[in-house]
Write a protein that holds these residues in place. Sequence first.
Motif, mmCIF file in Angstrom:
data_model
loop_
_atom_site.group_PDB
_atom_site.id
_atom_site.type_symbol
_atom_site.label_atom_id
_atom_site.label_comp_id
_atom_site.label_asym_id
_atom_site.label_seq_id
_atom_site.Cartn_x
_atom_site.Cartn_y
_atom_site.Cartn_z
ATOM 1 N N TYR A 162 0.831 -1.198 0.000
ATOM 2 C CA TYR A 162 0.000 0.000 0.000
ATOM 3 C C TYR A 162 0.866 1.248 0.000
ATOM 4 N N HIS A 163 0.414 2.252 -0.686
ATOM 5 C CA HIS A 163 1.172 3.490 -0.824
ATOM 6 C C HIS A 163 0.554 4.552 0.088
ATOM 7 N N PRO A 164 0.948 4.628 1.351
ATOM 8 C CA PRO A 164 0.385 5.679 2.206
ATOM 9 C C PRO A 164 1.032 7.001 1.847
ATOM 10 N N ARG A 165 0.207 7.973 1.550
ATOM 11 C CA ARG A 165 0.730 9.228 1.001
ATOM 12 C C ARG A 165 1.372 10.109 2.058
ATOM 13 N N TYR A 166 1.205 9.759 3.312
ATOM 14 C CA TYR A 166 1.614 10.677 4.370
ATOM 15 C C TYR A 166 2.932 10.263 5.010
ATOM 16 N N TYR A 167 3.713 9.424 4.325
ATOM 17 C CA TYR A 167 4.929 8.946 4.974
ATOM 18 C C TYR A 167 5.916 10.064 5.327
ATOM 19 N N PRO A 168 6.011 11.188 4.576
ATOM 20 C CA PRO A 168 6.917 12.231 5.068
ATOM 21 C C PRO A 168 6.436 12.817 6.391
ATOM 22 N N MET A 169 5.135 12.891 6.575
ATOM 23 C CA MET A 169 4.602 13.442 7.810
ATOM 24 C C MET A 169 4.997 12.575 8.990
ATOM 25 N N THR A 170 5.088 11.269 8.794
ATOM 26 C CA THR A 170 5.420 10.392 9.913
ATOM 27 C C THR A 170 6.843 10.625 10.401
ATOM 28 N N LEU A 171 7.727 11.062 9.517
ATOM 29 C CA LEU A 171 9.096 11.351 9.955
ATOM 30 C C LEU A 171 9.108 12.556 10.894
ATOM 31 N N VAL A 172 8.344 13.585 10.543
ATOM 32 C CA VAL A 172 8.235 14.747 11.427
ATOM 33 C C VAL A 172 7.583 14.321 12.739
ATOM 34 N N PHE A 173 6.644 13.408 12.647
ATOM 35 C CA PHE A 173 5.956 12.923 13.854
ATOM 36 C C PHE A 173 6.945 12.271 14.810
ATOM 37 N N ILE A 174 7.892 11.509 14.276
ATOM 38 C CA ILE A 174 8.868 10.841 15.152
ATOM 39 C C ILE A 174 9.693 11.876 15.888
ATOM 40 N N ALA A 175 10.076 12.938 15.188
ATOM 41 C CA ALA A 175 10.847 13.981 15.863
ATOM 42 C C ALA A 175 10.063 14.542 17.048
ATOM 43 N N PHE A 176 8.777 14.776 16.843
ATOM 44 C CA PHE A 176 7.980 15.330 17.925
ATOM 45 C C PHE A 176 7.727 14.328 19.033
#
Lengths: 312, 117, 439
Positions: free
Chosen positions: B55-69
């Motif tokens: 599956y191609h989840p379109r929000y994968y860049p957002m998850t990287l920022v989420f890890i930082a937070f």
Amino acid sequence: MSPALHADVWAAPLIVGTVLAVGAYLVAVLDAAATRVVAGTGLAPDVLIEPLRRAALLVVQQRVVTERPDAASWALAPAAYAGLAAAGLAVVPWSPSFSVADVDAGIVVWGTVESLAVVAVFLHGWSPNSHQPLMAAYRYVAVGLSCLLVSMFVLIAVALPAESLALNAIVDAQAGLWNVVRHPLGLPLFAVVALGITFWGPMDLADGADLSGGTSAEASGSQRLAWQGARAAMLVSFAALGSAAFLGGWHGPVLPGPVWMAAKTAALLALLVAAGHLVARVRAERFVTWCWTVLLPLAFLDLVVAGLGALP
Amino acid sequence: MLTTLASAAVVTAAAGLAVAAVRLLADRGDPASTWPQRAPFLGGGWSETHAWNQYHPRYYPMTLVFIAFEMEMMFMYPWAVVFVRQGAKALAEMGMFLALLSIGIVYAWREGAFRWQ
Amino acid sequence: MAVSALHRLAAAAPVPVFVARGAGAGLLGGELAADRRLRLVASPRQATVVLAAGHFGGGLGPALDRVHDQLPHPRALVWWRAAGGPEPGDDRPGALDHPAAVVHGPGGDVAQVLVDTHRRLLAGDQATAPDAGADEPPHPFEGRGDHGQGGEGMMGGVPFGRPMAMTGDDRDGLALGQVSADLGPFLVGLPAATVARVTFQGEVVQALELRPQAVPEAPVLDPVLARFDEARHRPVPVAELERARARHHLRAVAECFRLAGLWALAARAASLARGAGAGVAGVDPAAVAALGRRLRASALLASWSGVGTFPGRSPFTGGANARAAGLAADARRGDPAYRALGFAMVVQHGGDARARLVQRLAEARHALELASRAADVGAVHHPDHPLETPWGPAPDGGSVALEVVAAALAGADWSDALATLCSLDLVPDAAVAPAGAAP
């Protein structure tokens, strides 16, 4: 094991189970009542028995499985979701001397509950091996993660004046002034994230109508009953947390503490359920952007206000 | 009352068992699902393949920022407990941390991490 | 089967009904949401009764069979057919042999039949309907392949009856799973009797093809469709035409509410639609205005703004979709009966799903006002004057090729695509094209 511990092991699930059962019934009644009022079909006393009738229908109906589901995860998802709701409710204090689990870091327990709740919802959508639930599950994770972050900042802001992460201490610290007045941004932000993580109403991206019921599109019979019950239980737990963290918990004149807690929880529940019938579902992409660019800075602001207010 | 984390665990297990019990009791006497019943619901439509895919989840860049937070949140849990004792210095430190991470959000926003299409 | 207390309790519950609309059914069935004894559900897994409204020839028959088989037991099927049309068995060879209730004509009391069916099912007086399809997996797989599950190697073969989806390239450079499926025709938001062949990557639509399934010259069940068909050949009172128009637009708005998760507001719009069709007393335009206020308060307009715009100039030349894009074209301007009533056109700007929704509600209200004025005067529409149907000017409908719509939706989220299609309210050409009539 001491006899006292024996009694506690039985009493804790009984108390939490009773509160969740009554709360879930209340959510169903409020939902039915809100539907009737908004639809204009007229409020009648049978709104009290309608949830029981619908539950009976689900018990009687066959539980259909799909072609190649992940049966273990599909069964686990509602159980895990309900278990997380119960764990969250267990740390909420009901009176100055009583909470089912008086944990030193109740806010951390809630952080865990919310994170694992996202996983449970994802599992529920992934397990049936069907296209619409799968899309709903992935879509929900984006919203869930974004709301998770905002909720943690808002809850940490509440912990600042109490100098403790324990919910007991947080309620104690509201003896003079409730947090809803002290940090006004807190409760609205909390309501939004509660709706987001429990995917209720405007944030119903996991069980939305545009995906024919989303993660529940393939759920029938007892599976559906378990999932709806778990969802209602989670909503009750969130409302209880909101009452403890923002509305002063068991503080209140005349009546005993638990009665005030119940009243505040019921009030928050009514608000959250009503929002479901009056506000349309948001677009996932737009909501995620809005959450990161508007809600998160507001949560920072709330934190700063709380911090400044807590300093002597 | 149980005043340890054990009670939260007991309650979790109990809720899980209750749900399982409801499932088992209600499923008694259910007929087995037939193959036409088991087909995935597509509004009357048909799919050739299973739904599970890469599956191609379109929000994968957002998850990287989420890890930082998330890492910042780990820092904030103990910070919240000692905040009042530390005073304004703690507020300033947290403000700096948040400001740095906010620059990260602005960068991600400008780079289209939150746009799915 | 002994009737336990649980069964009695379940029999009194609101009946969960899955509405499957065939050809000639327009947007029928949505008005049942206003009935408190029923509950329209989005998925057949929740339903006990499937209501098959309209004609199910062509590709619609197998689709109905598939949905019927997906209901959990106890289940039943209720047919809603046009009066004087063929019987259920005639348009579908191999149709379900199990006896099923049939309601004839738009005036039948469908709600009561649905409630009775549900009660009989749960009381054990009516046997649950058997499957329409054969009890076989989509592909035979037992005992084949590496572990007897039908698969071969990493992703080959037909494990458990179906192949796995392969990967394909996408815009952002990743090559991830690409899934093709036929969705519809019974999904909320899709045009009537249309199947959407979609290729997904994630939730984004890479390619979309809309395929109408309606058989030409299917008998018409929807009274709105019938009324506008009639107006092409015979004089019809303007009041009735306008009430039918208001009814259709309110039903379309109810569908949009349903798609957005506002079930209760959809029920309210449905009861207004039912009132608009009820008769001379009809519905107060102020009630429609109140619905408009609730629409604004629900943030649905904010949610749908910017969704579903067409690149460049709007491809629509007539109908509510064109007027929502700012094009001032309405065939009613050329009708002296309407001019005598003081007809004034309603136009929005923006051409997105938000504008179309506002346009439909405004047109519904305007139509009700025209209807009350026309009823006082007794105005009549003559067939030699131009006719404006809710989908555009007759006879060509002012509609646009489905390929244009599908091409515009490539690259959109699936939920945005559904919102666009729902707001467009497209009708397959078979419903509005003249049945072999000379111009």
